[in-house]
Design an enzyme around this catalytic site. Structure first.
Site, PDB file in Angstrom:
ATOM      1  N   ALA A   1     -23.853  86.303  59.398  1.00 10.71           N
ATOM      2  CA  ALA A   1     -22.757  86.690  58.503  1.00 10.71           C
ATOM      3  C   ALA A   1     -23.045  86.258  57.071  1.00 10.71           C
ATOM      4  CB  ALA A   1     -21.449  86.057  58.993  1.00 10.71           C
TER       5      ALA A   1
ATOM      6  N   LYS B   1     -25.985  85.839  55.658  1.00  5.04           N
ATOM      7  CA  LYS B   1     -27.039  86.685  55.082  1.00  5.04           C
ATOM      8  C   LYS B   1     -26.514  88.094  54.795  1.00  5.04           C
ATOM      9  CE  LYS B   1     -30.503  83.692  55.172  1.00  5.04           C
ATOM     10  NZ  LYS B   1     -31.133  83.213  53.934  1.00  5.04           N
TER      11      LYS B   1
ATOM     12  N   GLY C   1     -35.688  75.569  47.488  1.00  2.00           N
ATOM     13  CA  GLY C   1     -36.378  75.377  48.777  1.00  2.00           C
ATOM     14  C   GLY C   1     -37.862  75.648  48.660  1.00  2.00           C
ATOM     15  N   ALA C   2     -38.442  75.229  47.521  1.00  2.00           N
ATOM     16  CA  ALA C   2     -39.827  75.625  47.221  1.00  2.00           C
ATOM     17  C   ALA C   2     -40.871  74.705  47.850  1.00  2.00           C
ATOM     18  CB  ALA C   2     -40.029  75.683  45.704  1.00  2.00           C
TER      19      ALA C   2
ATOM     20  N   SER D   1     -32.092  88.176  55.361  1.00  2.00           N
ATOM     21  CA  SER D   1     -32.717  88.145  56.691  1.00  2.00           C
ATOM     22  C   SER D   1     -32.498  89.469  57.423  1.00  2.00           C
ATOM     23  CB  SER D   1     -32.097  87.022  57.527  1.00  2.00           C
ATOM     24  OG  SER D   1     -32.590  87.058  58.855  1.00  2.00           O
TER      25      SER D   1
ATOM     26  N   TYR E   1     -25.035  82.345  60.518  1.00  2.00           N
ATOM     27  CA  TYR E   1     -26.241  82.645  59.720  1.00  2.00           C
ATOM     28  C   TYR E   1     -26.297  84.146  59.421  1.00  2.00           C
ATOM     29  CZ  TYR E   1     -31.262  83.024  58.642  1.00  2.00           C
ATOM     30  OH  TYR E   1     -32.475  83.296  58.045  1.00  2.00           O
TER      31      TYR E   1
ATOM     32  N   VAL F   1     -28.779  72.193  47.069  1.00  2.00           N
ATOM     33  CA  VAL F   1     -28.130  73.402  46.538  1.00  2.00           C
ATOM     34  C   VAL F   1     -26.829  73.743  47.272  1.00  2.00           C
ATOM     35  CG1 VAL F   1     -30.277  74.352  45.608  1.00  2.00           C
ATOM     36  CG2 VAL F   1     -29.513  75.032  47.915  1.00  2.00           C
TER      37      VAL F   1
HETATM   38  N1  LIG Z   1     -39.042  82.202  58.432  1.00  2.33           N
HETATM   39  C1  LIG Z   1     -38.361  83.225  58.897  1.00  2.33           C
HETATM   40  O1  LIG Z   1     -38.652  83.779  59.974  1.00  2.33           O
HETATM   41  C2  LIG Z   1     -37.210  83.779  58.087  1.00  2.33           C
HETATM   42  C3  LIG Z   1     -36.707  85.039  58.423  1.00  2.33           C
HETATM   43  C4  LIG Z   1     -35.652  85.556  57.685  1.00  2.33           C
HETATM   44  C5  LIG Z   1     -35.137  84.847  56.618  1.00  2.33           C
HETATM   45  N2  LIG Z   1     -35.641  83.618  56.310  1.00  2.33           N
HETATM   46  C6  LIG Z   1     -35.043  82.914  55.179  1.00  2.33           C
HETATM   47  O2  LIG Z   1     -36.077  82.505  54.296  1.00  2.33           O
HETATM   48  C7  LIG Z   1     -35.663  81.336  53.602  1.00  2.33           C
HETATM   49  C8  LIG Z   1     -36.747  80.280  53.722  1.00  2.33           C
HETATM   50  O3  LIG Z   1     -36.868  79.926  55.096  1.00  2.33           O
HETATM   51  P1  LIG Z   1     -38.208  79.302  55.671  1.00  2.33           P
HETATM   52  O4  LIG Z   1     -38.438  79.907  56.994  1.00  2.33           O
HETATM   53  O5  LIG Z   1     -39.260  79.330  54.654  1.00  2.33           O
HETATM   54  O6  LIG Z   1     -37.692  77.806  55.968  1.00  2.33           O
HETATM   55  P2  LIG Z   1     -38.298  76.383  55.566  1.00  2.33           P
HETATM   56  O7  LIG Z   1     -39.756  76.361  55.707  1.00  2.33           O
HETATM   57  O8  LIG Z   1     -37.474  75.382  56.290  1.00  2.33           O
HETATM   58  O9  LIG Z   1     -37.936  76.306  54.028  1.00  2.33           O
HETATM   59  C9  LIG Z   1     -36.607  76.196  53.641  1.00  2.33           C
HETATM   60  C10 LIG Z   1     -36.538  75.191  52.536  1.00  2.33           C
HETATM   61  O10 LIG Z   1     -35.186  75.132  52.079  1.00  2.33           O
HETATM   62  C11 LIG Z   1     -34.911  73.785  51.797  1.00  2.33           C
HETATM   63  N3  LIG Z   1     -33.495  73.499  51.867  1.00  2.33           N
HETATM   64  C12 LIG Z   1     -32.682  73.560  52.941  1.00  2.33           C
HETATM   65  N4  LIG Z   1     -31.457  73.180  52.612  1.00  2.33           N
HETATM   66  C13 LIG Z   1     -31.496  72.882  51.299  1.00  2.33           C
HETATM   67  C14 LIG Z   1     -30.539  72.425  50.385  1.00  2.33           C
HETATM   68  N5  LIG Z   1     -29.275  72.184  50.761  1.00  2.33           N
HETATM   69  N6  LIG Z   1     -30.906  72.220  49.102  1.00  2.33           N
HETATM   70  C15 LIG Z   1     -32.172  72.451  48.700  1.00  2.33           C
HETATM   71  N7  LIG Z   1     -33.130  72.890  49.537  1.00  2.33           N
HETATM   72  C16 LIG Z   1     -32.794  73.083  50.821  1.00  2.33           C
HETATM   73  C17 LIG Z   1     -35.656  73.002  52.855  1.00  2.33           C
HETATM   74  O11 LIG Z   1     -35.896  71.690  52.405  1.00  2.33           O
HETATM   75  P3  LIG Z   1     -35.324  70.432  53.210  1.00  2.33           P
HETATM   76  O12 LIG Z   1     -36.002  70.457  54.528  1.00  2.33           O
HETATM   77  O13 LIG Z   1     -35.676  69.276  52.366  1.00  2.33           O
HETATM   78  O14 LIG Z   1     -33.852  70.646  53.306  1.00  2.33           O
HETATM   79  C18 LIG Z   1     -36.942  73.792  52.985  1.00  2.33           C
HETATM   80  O15 LIG Z   1     -37.930  73.299  52.113  1.00  2.33           O
HETATM   81  C19 LIG Z   1     -34.325  80.912  54.208  1.00  2.33           C
HETATM   82  O16 LIG Z   1     -33.273  81.380  53.383  1.00  2.33           O
HETATM   83  C20 LIG Z   1     -34.310  81.629  55.538  1.00  2.33           C
HETATM   84  O17 LIG Z   1     -33.006  81.878  55.987  1.00  2.33           O
HETATM   85  C21 LIG Z   1     -36.659  83.062  57.016  1.00  2.33           C
END
Ligand SMILES: NC(=O)c1ccc[n+]([C@@H]2O[C@H](COP(=O)([O-])OP(=O)(O)OC[C@H]3O[C@@H](n4cnc5c(N)ncnc54)[C@H](OP(=O)(O)O)[C@@H]3O)[C@@H](O)[C@H]2O)c1
Length: 251
Positions: free
Chosen positions: A158, A160, A11-12, A143, A156, A61
């Site tokens: 559960a 995490k 998810g980079a 999370s 979500y 993934v």
């Molecule tokens: N931002 C927050 O407030 C927050 C808080 C707590 C935890 N998190 C966790 O941090 C992580 C990153 O979240 P983020 O906020 O940075 O979200 P984001 O900007 O949407 O980034 C997530 C990335 O994961 C990719 N992704 C999703 N499903 C995928 C798959 N099946 N295979 C490969 N890539 C996939 C997405 O690409 P596509 O769009 O192409 O699918 C996206 O580039 C997540 O695990 C999230 O649960 C975030």
């Protein structure tokens, strides 16, 4: 084989994964940039990363077969894998009170597959080459919701929570092979996925959950990931590190 250590970041192409890739590259790692749909963002990121040798790898993934192919391709490209950052993830809303039963089932399946099974399948595939190398680091992005509860997304929360627990189990299982496993549990972080949800809840109200009076920055999580991937952090293995601006303090 490259002399530089290699980090696979899922998810980079956006948000926390992107920030982790940037911080890891600045720390001297070569980055395997995984993306699903955001090819142009992933390719643009390659040019932004410090150092050279970075490559983009497409994979869903949530698909166990694709995970095995992804890790094999990364090993084929670099003949080594030193760090796995499981950042890909997604918040899927659910409504137990008035939602549809089919949607409820689908959300559970999707959320558990992406947020729990995917990082664990990646850990399985990455652990083999890491064991051969006698060293490695696995960093799972979990999370705050794992501890605080997610009334509007119980699957979500559960998933995490399960990933936090699996982080501890894998730290115990893999430590004898020199592999360290950590979880980073962010609170609200200003990413493309989270920002619309923060806005819909009222940006200032969400910011006020932290005594700092603001939302977390992706770079703050990325820098923490790079710190964990670096030297002298092995004894932190098994740790679940809160990064939520003191918005939720657990005992
Ligand atoms: N931002 C927050 O407030 C927050 C808080 C707590 C935890 N998190 C966790 O941090 C992580 C990153 O979240 P983020 O906020 O940075 O979200 P984001 O900007 O949407 O980034 C997530 C990335 O994961 C990719 N992704 C999703 N499903 C995928 C798959 N099946 N295979 C490969 N890539 C996939 C997405 O690409 P596509 O769009 O192409 O699918 C996206 O580039 C997540 O695990 C999230 O649960 C975030």
């Amino acid at each position: 084989m490259t002399d530089r250590k290699v980090a696979l970041v899922t998810g980079a192409a956006s948000g926390i994964g992107r920030a982790s890739a940037i911080a890891l590259a600045a720390a001297g790692f070569t980055i395997a940039v995984n993306y699903r749909s955001k090819k142009s963002e992933a390719l643009a990121l390659l040019d932004e990363l410090a150092g050279d040798g970075h490559q983009a790898f497409a994979a869903d993934v949530a698909d166990a077969v694709d995970v095995a192919r992804l890790v094999a391709e990364v090993l084929g490209a670099y003949q080594r894998l030193d760090v796995l950052v499981n950042a890909a993830g997604q918040f899927t809303p659910q409504d137990i009170k008035s939602g549809d039963y089919d949607e409820w089932q689908t959300a559970w399946q999707h959320s558990l597959q992406l947020n729990l099974m995917a990082p664990l399948n990646l850990a399985f595939q990455a652990a083999r080459p890491m064991m051969k190398q006698g060293a490695g680091k696995i960093i799972n992005i979990t999370s705050r919701g794992a501890f605080r509860g997610e009334p509007n997304a119980p699957a979500y929360g559960a998933a995490k929570s399960g990933l936090n627990s699996a982080t501890q189990s894998l730290a115990l299982a893999l430590g004898e092979h020199g592999i360290c496993v950590y979880a980073v549990a962010p609170g609200w972080t200003e990413t493309p996925a989270a920002s619309p949800r923060i806005r819909s809840q009222g940006w200032d109200d969400v910011a006020a959950q932290s005594p700092l009076g603001r939302i977390g920055r992706p770079s703050e999580i990325g820098n923490l990931v790079a710190f964990l991937a670096g030297n002298e952090t092995d004894y932190l293995t098994g740790a679940i590190i809160d990064a939520n601006g003191a918005s939720y303090l657990r005992n």
